[in-house]
Scaffold this motif. Structure first.
Motif, PDB file in Angstrom:
ATOM      1  N   ALA A 240      16.762 -13.100  -9.643  1.00  0.00           N
ATOM      2  CA  ALA A 240      17.899 -11.336  -9.711  1.00  0.00           C
ATOM      3  C   ALA A 240      17.648 -10.960  -8.086  1.00  0.00           C
ATOM      4  N   ARG A 241      17.268  -9.436  -8.247  1.00  0.00           N
ATOM      5  CA  ARG A 241      17.781  -8.874  -6.259  1.00  0.00           C
ATOM      6  C   ARG A 241      15.774  -8.158  -6.336  1.00  0.00           C
ATOM      7  N   SER A 242      15.462  -8.998  -6.101  1.00  0.00           N
ATOM      8  CA  SER A 242      13.816  -9.095  -5.425  1.00  0.00           C
ATOM      9  C   SER A 242      13.920  -9.047  -4.576  1.00  0.00           C
ATOM     10  N   ASP A 243      13.072  -8.617  -3.836  1.00  0.00           N
ATOM     11  CA  ASP A 243      12.990  -8.201  -2.101  1.00  0.00           C
ATOM     12  C   ASP A 243      13.191  -9.325  -1.773  1.00  0.00           C
ATOM     13  N   VAL A 244      12.616 -10.535  -2.043  1.00  0.00           N
ATOM     14  CA  VAL A 244      12.996 -12.115  -0.956  1.00  0.00           C
ATOM     15  C   VAL A 244      14.203 -12.845  -1.339  1.00  0.00           C
ATOM     16  N   ASN A 245      15.064 -12.200  -2.256  1.00  0.00           N
ATOM     17  CA  ASN A 245      16.378 -11.989  -2.521  1.00  0.00           C
ATOM     18  C   ASN A 245      17.535 -11.435  -1.529  1.00  0.00           C
ATOM     19  N   ILE A 246      17.166 -10.146  -1.448  1.00  0.00           N
ATOM     20  CA  ILE A 246      17.873  -9.035  -0.996  1.00  0.00           C
ATOM     21  C   ILE A 246      17.075  -9.735   0.657  1.00  0.00           C
ATOM     22  N   MET A 247      16.151 -10.263   0.584  1.00  0.00           N
ATOM     23  CA  MET A 247      15.881 -10.607   2.437  1.00  0.00           C
ATOM     24  C   MET A 247      16.765 -11.716   2.462  1.00  0.00           C
ATOM     25  N   LEU A 248      16.708 -12.834   1.992  1.00  0.00           N
ATOM     26  CA  LEU A 248      17.514 -13.950   3.158  1.00  0.00           C
ATOM     27  C   LEU A 248      18.879 -14.343   2.349  1.00  0.00           C
ATOM     28  N   HIS A 249      19.165 -13.388   1.541  1.00  0.00           N
ATOM     29  CA  HIS A 249      20.494 -13.481   1.647  1.00  0.00           C
ATOM     30  C   HIS A 249      21.556 -11.715   1.886  1.00  0.00           C
ATOM     31  N   CYS A 250      20.206 -11.350   2.085  1.00  0.00           N
ATOM     32  CA  CYS A 250      21.437  -9.771   2.077  1.00  0.00           C
ATOM     33  C   CYS A 250      21.696  -9.411   3.156  1.00  0.00           C
ATOM     34  N   GLN A 251      20.707  -9.692   4.436  1.00  0.00           N
ATOM     35  CA  GLN A 251      20.340  -8.786   5.881  1.00  0.00           C
ATOM     36  C   GLN A 251      20.425  -9.896   6.690  1.00  0.00           C
ATOM     37  N   GLN A 252      20.608  -8.650   8.082  1.00  0.00           N
ATOM     38  CA  GLN A 252      21.363  -9.322   9.163  1.00  0.00           C
ATOM     39  C   GLN A 252      19.756  -9.365   9.211  1.00  0.00           C
ATOM     40  N   ASP A 253      18.831  -8.738   9.697  1.00  0.00           N
ATOM     41  CA  ASP A 253      17.699  -8.354  10.194  1.00  0.00           C
ATOM     42  C   ASP A 253      16.252  -8.590   9.363  1.00  0.00           C
ATOM     43  N   MET A 254      16.032  -9.936   8.545  1.00  0.00           N
ATOM     44  CA  MET A 254      15.467 -10.213   7.667  1.00  0.00           C
ATOM     45  C   MET A 254      13.938  -9.441   8.071  1.00  0.00           C
ATOM     46  N   GLY A 255      12.871  -9.458   9.140  1.00  0.00           N
ATOM     47  CA  GLY A 255      12.005  -8.576   9.239  1.00  0.00           C
ATOM     48  C   GLY A 255      12.095  -7.354   8.990  1.00  0.00           C
ATOM     49  N   LEU A 256      12.883  -6.981   9.821  1.00  0.00           N
ATOM     50  CA  LEU A 256      13.263  -5.070  10.029  1.00  0.00           C
ATOM     51  C   LEU A 256      12.927  -4.925   8.411  1.00  0.00           C
ATOM     52  N   TYR A 257      13.825  -5.641   7.608  1.00  0.00           N
ATOM     53  CA  TYR A 257      14.376  -5.332   6.328  1.00  0.00           C
ATOM     54  C   TYR A 257      12.510  -5.065   5.258  1.00  0.00           C
ATOM     55  N   ALA A 258      11.579  -6.327   5.795  1.00  0.00           N
ATOM     56  CA  ALA A 258      10.341  -6.216   5.503  1.00  0.00           C
ATOM     57  C   ALA A 258       9.121  -5.610   5.392  1.00  0.00           C
ATOM     58  N   LEU A 259       9.584  -4.716   7.324  1.00  0.00           N
ATOM     59  CA  LEU A 259       8.273  -3.890   8.217  1.00  0.00           C
ATOM     60  C   LEU A 259       8.891  -2.673   7.370  1.00  0.00           C
ATOM     61  N   MET A 260      10.007  -2.425   7.055  1.00  0.00           N
ATOM     62  CA  MET A 260      10.959  -1.033   6.035  1.00  0.00           C
ATOM     63  C   MET A 260       9.762  -0.778   4.555  1.00  0.00           C
ATOM     64  N   LYS A 261       9.440  -1.398   4.384  1.00  0.00           N
ATOM     65  CA  LYS A 261       8.164  -1.405   3.092  1.00  0.00           C
ATOM     66  C   LYS A 261       7.993  -0.521   3.316  1.00  0.00           C
ATOM     67  N   PRO A 262       7.356   0.277   2.009  1.00  0.00           N
ATOM     68  CA  PRO A 262       5.975   1.442   1.928  1.00  0.00           C
ATOM     69  C   PRO A 262       4.523   0.841   2.149  1.00  0.00           C
ATOM     70  N   LEU A 263       3.501   1.458   2.016  1.00  0.00           N
ATOM     71  CA  LEU A 263       2.338   0.617   1.915  1.00  0.00           C
ATOM     72  C   LEU A 263       2.380   0.886   0.501  1.00  0.00           C
TER      73      LEU A 263
END
Length: 442
Positions: A240-263
């Motif tokens: 489904a819509r997990s972070d890894v799936n959104i990152m790999l299939h919906c994002q132009q900048d995958m590292g940016l998507y991941a680093l924007m996650k909260p602590l």
């Protein structure tokens, strides 16, 4: 009263229908994106037949119902399901990128010139012929008969640095570049190590990422990310819509998507697997170079060339950053060279490539990993492979790709397959045990 109940029931049904439609709509980029990206790479990078890839690699869940159009002339794949559509495009030397917000022709024209590939590849030496003969029945059982499970594409065993077993599935050969999924993370480990040796990085210092400077994320180190203990919120569930799936299939900048996650946890205290962590690392490494071309040239000259790995394809996202979590393509012998490199403590012959002690660091368990994980490598100290030596450490890909390094036996075992969990997983414990037992026969 009945009329009122029918009205309420109808409203609830309508809401459920609308909600279901919204959720399904959010899944379509993932469904069609997975199909387009993986089919395009398999066809244009690996040289496999589209029909075979659809029948094997894409024959699961809703992915099997996607309609795919392969355009050989323009090197694109467009995948459609219901009202959803995704396109992935190939560029020579860079592989395939899943496109979001730009058409294929525009994307393909944006490619910067490839830096020279300076690797000089020599054939791997042959190993002990007697051991090789004893391994032949195991190789046949694994690849041809699939006795150990999975669908193997390529299998290679090195002993004392020499090839003692090499076998390929039909349509696959020594020159076929195959996807290794999360084995890529271990190559990122090597790249970080080389940059440490070149005095470009301190893995124990907080990373200078601008988006983190206003909160507690500013204390996260490269070591935290490499040991999968960053503390950043992340969901690695592949459904489904997990972070890894959104990152790999919906994002132009995958590292940016991941680093924007909260602590979510204090850095360095809580272990959980995160492909986002690796893409943050690679994005940071890329930021230390003037251009994408300079970064790629550094990887080629300092990592791939010394190992004799030529023409590996490290596919980028749309930002131009290689997708360090997932998208490296190379040959079975390339992966074997990489495994031998770590077996030899980061040296190529007499030349030290990784810093002194780096492989030891790599094999040191992350504090909360229950002895199962080091730094972008898996460990057997926690006995995930119960019948195999404790000193095994390995690279592990999502759908059945592995590089096993066994220092006590001087073995490197490479497995490249399609082996989805849990439906058709390879019995790796049994396979490795049989290889080791066969080696030690008198």
């Amino acid at each position: 009263m009945k009329k009122k109940l029918f009205t309420i029931a109808g409203a609830l049904l309508l809401m459920a229908f609308i909600g279901g439609g919204i959720y399904l709509n959010s899944l379509l980029p993932i469904i069609t994106g997975y199909a387009a990206k993986n089919l395009a790479s398999a066809v244009f990078v690996s040289g496999r037949q589209a029909a075979e890839v659809e029948a094997l690699d894409l024959n699961f869940s809703l992915i099997r119902y996607v309609s795919n159009t392969v355009d050989d002339e323009h090197k694109t794949v467009t995948s459609r399901f219901l009202w959803g559509e995704s396109t992935a495009a190939y560029r020579e030397g860079y592989g395939v990128t899943l496109l979001r917000g730009v058409n294929a022709s525009t994307w393909q024209q944006q490619a910067f010139p490839l830096p020279p590939d300076t690797a000089a590849t020599k054939p791997l030496p042959r190993g002990d012929s007697a051991f090789s003969a004893r391994l032949e029945p195991i190789a046949k059982a694994f690849v041809d008969d699939r006795t150990y499970g999975g669908h193997p594409f390529a299998f290679m065993v090195l002993h004392n640095g020499g090839v003692v077993s090499e076998r390929y599935d039909k349509g696959i050969g020594p020159d076929t570049k195959l996807l290794c999924w999360s084995v890529t993370k271990s190559f990122v480990n090597a790249l970080v190590g080389i940059m440490v040796k070149d005095s470009l990085l301190d893995i124990h210092a907080p990373i200078s990422i601008p988006e983190w400077q206003g909160d507690d994320r500013k204390t996260i180190t490269l070591n935290d990310l490499m040991q999968m203990q960053s503390g950043l919120e992340w969901n690695e569930d592949y459904g489904a819509r997990s972070d890894v799936n959104i990152m790999l299939h919906c994002q132009q900048d995958m590292g940016l998507y991941a680093l924007m996650k909260p602590l979510e946890y204090k850095p360095g205290t809580h272990w959980y697997y995160s492909s986002g962590s690796t893409n943050i690392v690679v994005r940071h490494l890329r930021s230390l170079f003037p251009s994408d071309s300079d970064f790629l040239a550094y990887m080629r000259q300092r990592l791939f060339a010394p190992l004799g790995i030529r023409n590996a394809v490290f596919e980028p996202d749309m930002s131009g950053t290689p997708v360090g979590s997932s998208y490296l393509y190379a040959t079975a012998s390339d992966y074997a060279r990489f495994g031998q490199f770590y077996l030899d403590d980061g040296c190529i012959g007499s030349e030290r490539i990784l810093p002194e002690g780096w492989v030891g660091y790599t094999r040191t368990p992350a504090s909360d990993s229950k002895d199962n994980y080091g730094a972008f490598f898996w460990l057997n100290k926690g006995k995930r492979l119960p019948d195999c030596p404790e000193d095994i450490f390995w690279c592990d890909g999502h759908d059945g790709q592995f590089i096993y390094i066994i220092p006590s036996e001087q073995l490197v075992v490479v497995i490249l397959s399609f082996s989805p969990k849990p439906s058709n997983e390879i019995d790796r414990n049994k396979l490795l045990q049989d290889i080791i037992t066969t080696k030690n026969k008198i």
